[in-house]
Design an enzyme around this catalytic site. Structure first.
Site, PDB file in Angstrom:
ATOM      1  N   LEU A  97       0.949  -1.256  -0.064  1.00 57.51           N
ATOM      2  CA  LEU A  97      -0.050   0.024   0.086  1.00 57.51           C
ATOM      3  C   LEU A  97       0.901   1.187   0.102  1.00 57.51           C
ATOM      4  O   LEU A  97       1.938   1.360   0.801  1.00 57.51           O
ATOM      5  CB  LEU A  97      -0.975   0.148   1.138  1.00 57.51           C
ATOM      6  CG  LEU A  97      -1.951  -0.928   1.310  1.00 57.51           C
ATOM      7  CD1 LEU A  97      -2.638  -1.090   2.714  1.00 57.51           C
ATOM      8  CD2 LEU A  97      -3.220  -0.690   0.159  1.00 57.51           C
ATOM      9  N   ASP A  98       0.579   2.280  -0.645  1.00 55.83           N
ATOM     10  CA  ASP A  98       1.195   3.472  -0.738  1.00 55.83           C
ATOM     11  C   ASP A  98       0.991   4.280   0.291  1.00 55.83           C
ATOM     12  O   ASP A  98       0.200   3.879   1.339  1.00 55.83           O
ATOM     13  CB  ASP A  98       1.031   4.177  -2.142  1.00 55.83           C
ATOM     14  CG  ASP A  98      -0.276   4.811  -2.394  1.00 55.83           C
ATOM     15  OD1 ASP A  98      -1.004   4.848  -1.141  1.00 55.83           O
ATOM     16  OD2 ASP A  98      -0.758   4.836  -3.519  1.00 55.83           O
ATOM     17  N   VAL A  99       1.943   5.426   0.543  1.00 54.26           N
ATOM     18  CA  VAL A  99       1.890   6.103   2.029  1.00 54.26           C
ATOM     19  C   VAL A  99       0.382   6.785   2.140  1.00 54.26           C
ATOM     20  O   VAL A  99       0.040   6.875   3.369  1.00 54.26           O
ATOM     21  CB  VAL A  99       3.043   7.217   1.948  1.00 54.26           C
ATOM     22  CG1 VAL A  99       2.669   8.290   0.621  1.00 54.26           C
ATOM     23  CG2 VAL A  99       3.178   7.828   3.142  1.00 54.26           C
ATOM     24  N   ARG A 236      -7.168   5.676  -7.952  1.00 52.70           N
ATOM     25  CA  ARG A 236      -7.393   6.980  -7.883  1.00 52.70           C
ATOM     26  C   ARG A 236      -7.666   7.790  -9.436  1.00 52.70           C
ATOM     27  O   ARG A 236      -8.459   8.624  -9.649  1.00 52.70           O
ATOM     28  CB  ARG A 236      -6.257   8.102  -7.183  1.00 52.70           C
ATOM     29  CG  ARG A 236      -5.873   7.765  -5.921  1.00 52.70           C
ATOM     30  CD  ARG A 236      -5.038   8.438  -5.247  1.00 52.70           C
ATOM     31  NE  ARG A 236      -4.550   7.964  -3.866  1.00 52.70           N
ATOM     32  CZ  ARG A 236      -3.638   7.115  -3.901  1.00 52.70           C
ATOM     33  NH1 ARG A 236      -2.412   6.814  -4.653  1.00 52.70           N
ATOM     34  NH2 ARG A 236      -3.227   6.795  -2.398  1.00 52.70           N
TER      35      ARG A 236
END
Length: 330
Positions: A97-99, A236
């Site tokens: 998972l990205d930040v 996104r």
């Protein structure tokens, strides 16, 4: 105690990654907590050895010293001499998972790292809740990115949104069948399609198995996306493209993974539970399910004919954009 504690650490478990925390920092924090717990375990009793020491002779009035056999502890294994017993652990990270994203993150300890490869080969689906905001566009599709455009959204209704979502799901399901490399005329392919377990047998672009609207209160809407081979940035971008299809703009304000294969939010350990005993219990509780799911999903499929996978830009039905509305290559 330390060795027995380490033996119960081999396997898979899930944690909840909060937004704003890098996955690498999370892994290092978990490793530090595990090492702290292992080194805090009561060490075994030190080994004894026989040494001849000068001691006063028993029964003698004169202070004469004689060599006496005495059992003394061996200090070579003492923590103050050799340092901590455990200094590092092998910890693997599953689908990252990205930040800015949050949710279920699968970790592995020790020999459990081998299971991460098997978990990847099963091509299990993951479920996200994605929150969007209508009326503006940014350069990185995030709510707090650099503002590029502001638009009106009064004409957007839930019916129009669900119509766009159905188009998205239909186009991606067509690509999902194509990348599964199944003989569509076989009984096995039909049964898999009925159960909804058709999966690609190799790497593919992001494929959306299902998408639905959970909440709609303009300008905010909440989607549940079931997908595979995705990145959080692609999700996104999906929100951005949905906004364009609705003749407006949209940005993504939240990406949260609620399910990674057979690990759900109920299995994910919170930050306060990142300790030795909680992780040991989580690994032991997940072990039977991990074994059962991997056996079921990695079992060779009978009655299917492996077809050449789609490759190159000339294959029709491959989702070129996130919406998958145009044919093209991966």
């Amino acid at each position: 105690m330390g060795s027995s504690g380490l033996a119960r650490l081999h396997g898979l478990f899930a944690v909840y990654k909060p937004p704003g925390l890098k996955w690498l920092h999370l892994r290092d924090t978990v490793e530090m907590q595990l090492l702290k717990g292992l080194n805090a375990c009561k060490p075994p009793a030190p080994k004894q050895r026989v040494r001849f020491l000068l001691c006063p002779a028993e029964g003698s009035e004169e202070k004469e010293l004689t060599l006496t056999a005495t059992s003394v502890p061996t200090l070579t294994d003492h923590p103050l001499v050799r340092g901590p017993a455990f200094t590092n652990l092998k910890i693997g990270v599953g689908h990252r998972l990205d930040v800015h994203a949050s949710g279920v993150l699968v970790l592995a300890v020790g020999h459990g790292c081998r299971l991460l490869t098997d978990l990847y080969d099963t091509h299990l689906t993951k479920v996200y809740t994605v929150r969007g905001l209508l009326g503006k566009a940014t350069d990185d599709f995030k709510e707090h990115g650099r503002l590029v455009e502001k638009t009106t959204y009064d004409h957007v209704t839930r019916e129009k949104l669900e119509r766009v979502l159905s188009v998205v799901q239909g186009s991606h399901q067509k690509a999902l069948v194509m990348y599964s490399n199944l003989d569509l005329q076989s009984q096995e392919a039909y049964e898999m399609a009925v159960r909804g377990v058709i999966r690609p047998m190799s790497k593919s672009p992001m494929l959306i198995c299902g998408v639905r609207c959970l909440h709609f209160a303009p300008p905010e809407f909440l989607l549940e996306v079931q997908c595979m081979h995705e990145t959080q940035q692609q999700l996104r971008k999906l929100v951005h493209e949905i906004g364009l299809e609705l003749k407006t703009t949209a940005v993504c304000s939240q990406v949260r993974r609620t399910c990674d294969g057979f690990f759900t939010l109920d299995d994910a350990l919170l930050r306060t539970q990142w300790n030795l005993h909680s992780i040991q219990d989580a690994i032991q509780a997940a072990a039977p399910r991990v074994a059962a799911e991997l056996e079921k999903n990695l079992r060779p499929q009978s009655g299917t004919e492996q077809l050449p996978g789609p490759a190159g830009p000339g294959v029709s039905g491959c989702p070129n954009s996130t919406l998958g509305g145009h044919p093209g290559g991966p």
